[in-house]
Design an enzyme around this catalytic site. Structure first.
Site, PDB file in Angstrom:
ATOM      1  CE  LYS A  57      10.676   3.327  -8.670  1.00  0.00           C
ATOM      2  NZ  LYS A  57       9.516   3.599  -7.790  1.00  0.00           N
ATOM      3  CG  HIS A 185      11.775   2.657  -1.524  1.00  0.00           C
ATOM      4  ND1 HIS A 185      12.413   1.437  -1.510  1.00  0.00           N
ATOM      5  CD2 HIS A 185      10.937   2.628  -2.600  1.00  0.00           C
ATOM      6  CE1 HIS A 185      11.996   0.704  -2.529  1.00  0.00           C
ATOM      7  NE2 HIS A 185      11.102   1.403  -3.203  1.00  0.00           N
ATOM      8  CD  GLU A 264       6.035   5.764  -2.908  1.00  0.00           C
ATOM      9  OE1 GLU A 264       7.234   5.401  -2.972  1.00  0.00           O
ATOM     10  OE2 GLU A 264       5.707   6.951  -2.781  1.00  0.00           O
TER      11      GLU A 264
END
Length: 429
Positions: A57, A185, A264
Site C-alpha cells: 500500500k 502495528h 510489514e
C-alpha cells in the site's frame, strides 16, 4: 540502458528524452531497484529472525514487488487488487498475508479462491465473518498497540485491547477457527524504540493465555512503522536493537523453536527507492518571492503534503542543473491543477529558474503515487526502473541478475480511469 552512475545521472539522461513518456516535459519517477535490494539486505543483517512482508500500500509498484519477492521477502496485501498485482508478479500464495482487519466479503472469497490462507482480525464480527466464508483460514489476532503514536488514528481504529483479545481467543477456539498467532502495528513512522518492546511483551501474554486453552501459537507479526530514508538509518538500527532484545527476552529461540516472526514494512522499502522529477511549467515573479508551477501536486504525488510539516515527513527539492553561484530566492511551488490548495511548498529557496527547468525530489516514494488522484486528469504516470553502479557493486551476482530480469521491462506506466488505478508494464529502454 538501465544502469546509471547515479540517480542524478539517470535523471539527466531521462529528462533529456521523452522515451516512454508522451511529452518530453512530463513528470516521471525513477525507481532504483538496487536500493530496495540493499534495504532488504540491511533488514536481514539487523533483524535476521524477522522476515519482512512488503506492505505494498505504501508504493504499489509491480517491479518493486517483483524484485523484493525474488530476493526472499513476502508481500502484505490489503485488497483484491493488491492480491492480484502481487500474484501477477509471481508471488506464491504462501508468501502473502491479507493483512486488512476489515475485509470485504468478495475480497475474502477471492483470497480463498487464490489459496491465500493467512489473514487477520480484531473483532468478534470479523471473526464470525471469516468463519462463515473462509473457515479454513489461518488467523492472526491484531492487538491494539498501546502508548503514544504519531499515527494515533490507526491505534484508535485497529486492534483489540488485552481484555477483549482474551475474549476473542476464546471465541476463536469455540468456533473451531485456526488462530495461529498475534499481530500488531505501532503506527508509522515509529520514533520510539521502546514501543515495540511494550507491545511484544503484551503479545507474549496472549501466547501464554492461548496456551492455557490448549492453543499453540506459532506466528508473531510485529507490523510496520519503519523508516527508510538516509537520515533515519541510525534510528532504524536503534529500533532493531530494541526489537531483538525484546524477542530474545520474551520469545527465546530455545523456548519457541518453531516460531515464525514476520513484519510489514512499507515506507522502509519506498522512501529512498523512488525519485521524482518534475518540470517547471509556469513562473510568476512577485515583489517578495517567485511562484513556480510544476507538473505534479497535492492531488498527485504530493497527496501526503497536508499531513507533512514534521521532522520526519518533508519533501526536499533541488534543481537538476544547479548553478551553485546563483542567488537563492524565496519561492513557492504550486501543483498543476486548478485547485487553490494545490501548494506543494509554501516556502523554499531556489536559484532563478525558468520554464522547462527540472526539479529533482529524492526519497519521494512512500505514500506518494499510491495516494495520487486523477483530479484534472493530471498525474505522474511513467516510472523508469533502474539500478545504480554504486549500489550494484555491493550486490552479489544473483541479486544483480534478479534486478536485470525485472529491468527488462524498464518502463512502467500507471493508467488511471476516473479514480481507479491499474498497473501495467510497457516498453523497454
Amino acid at each position: 540502458m538501465n544502469c546509471y552512475a547515479s540517480i542524478k545521472d539517470a535523471a539527466g539522461f531521462l529528462s533529456s528524452s521523452n522515451y516512454g513518456r508522451r511529452f518530453g516535459d512530463d513528470a516521471f519517477m525513477i525507481c532504483d531497484l538496487s536500493e530496495a535490494v540493499l534495504l532488504l539486505q540491511q533488514w536481514m543483517e539487523f533483524m535476521p529472525r524477522i522476515r519482512p512482508f512488503y506492505a505494498m500500500k505504501a508504493g504499489p509498484h509491480p517491479p518493486l514487488v517483483k524484485v523484493l519477492q525474488l530476493e526472499g521477502a513476502g508481500i502484505d496485501c490489503a485488497s483484491q487488487k493488491e492480491i492480484d498485482t502481487t500474484l501477477e508478479m509471481g508471488t506464491k500464495p504462501e508468501d502473502i498475508i491479507y493483512s486488512n482487519p476489515n475485509k470485504q466479503i468478495s475480497h475474502l472469497l477471492h483470497a480463498k479462491e487464490k489459496n491465500i490462507t493467512l489473514t487477520v482480525y480484531d473483532g468478534a464480527d470479523e471473526l464470525k465473518k471469516i468463519h462463515a466464508h473462509y473457515p479454513d483460514a489461518r488467523l492472526l489476532l491484531r492487538l491494539h498497540a498501546s502508548g503514544e503514536s504519531r499515527s494515533g488514528a490507526m491505534n484508535d481504529r485497529f486492534g483489540a485491547n488485552l481484555p477483549r483479545a482474551r475474549l476473542l481467543i476464546k471465541l476463536s477456539k469455540e468456533l473451531g477457527m485456526n488462530t495461529i498467532g498475534i499481530s500488531f502495528h505501532v503506527g508509522s513512522p515509529c520514533l520510539d524504540p521502546s514501543r515495540y518492546h511494550q507491545v511484544i511483551k503484551e503479545a507474549r501474554e496472549m501466547f501464554d493465555f492461548a496456551a492455557t486453552l490448549g492453543m499453540k501459537f506459532e506466528m508473531l507479526n510485529i507490523g510496520g512503522g519503519f523508516e527508510g530514508s538516509l537520515s533515519s538509518t541510525d534510528r532504524f538500527k536503534q529500533i532493531a536493537v530494541s526489537i531483538n532484545q525484546a524477542l530474545d527476552e520474551l520469545f527465546d529461540e530455545n523456548q519457541f523453536p518453531k516460531l515464525r516472526i514476520i513484519s510489514e514494512p512499507g515506507r522502509y522499502f519506498c522512501d529512498r527507492t523512488f525519485t521524482l522529477l518534475t518540470n517547471i511549467i509556469a513562473k510568476r515573479e512577485n515583489e517578495t518571492n517567485v511562484d513556480y508551477t510544476i507538473n505534479d501536486g497535492v492531488c498527485g504525488s504530493y497527496a501526503r503534503v497536508p499531513f507533512a510539516g514534521t521532522e520526519y515527513d518533508k519533501f526536499e527539492v533541488y534543481p537538476l542543473r544547479d548553478d551553485a553561484a546563483s542567488v537563492r530566492k524565496r519561492s513557492r511551488l504550486y501543483g498543476p491543477t486548478c485547485a487553490g490548495f494545490d501548494i506543494v511548498k509554501g516556502e523554499t529557496f531556489l536559484p532563478n529558474l525558468e520554464i522547462g527547468d527540472w526539479l529533482i525530489w529524492p526519497e519521494c516514494g512512500s505514500y506518494t503515487f499510491a495516494m495520487a488522484t486523477s483530479f484534472n486528469s493530471l498525474w505522474t504516470d511513467v516510472f523508469y526502473n533502474i539500478s545504480t553502479k554504486e549500489n550494484r557493486g555491493k550486490l552479489d551476482r544473483n541479486s544483480q541478475q534478479n534486478i536485470d530480469f525485472v529491468c527488462e521491462d524498464s518502463v512502467t506506466t500507471i493508467k488511471r480511469i476516473h479514480c481507479s488505478t491499474t498497473l501495467a508494464f510497457s516498453g523497454g529502454i
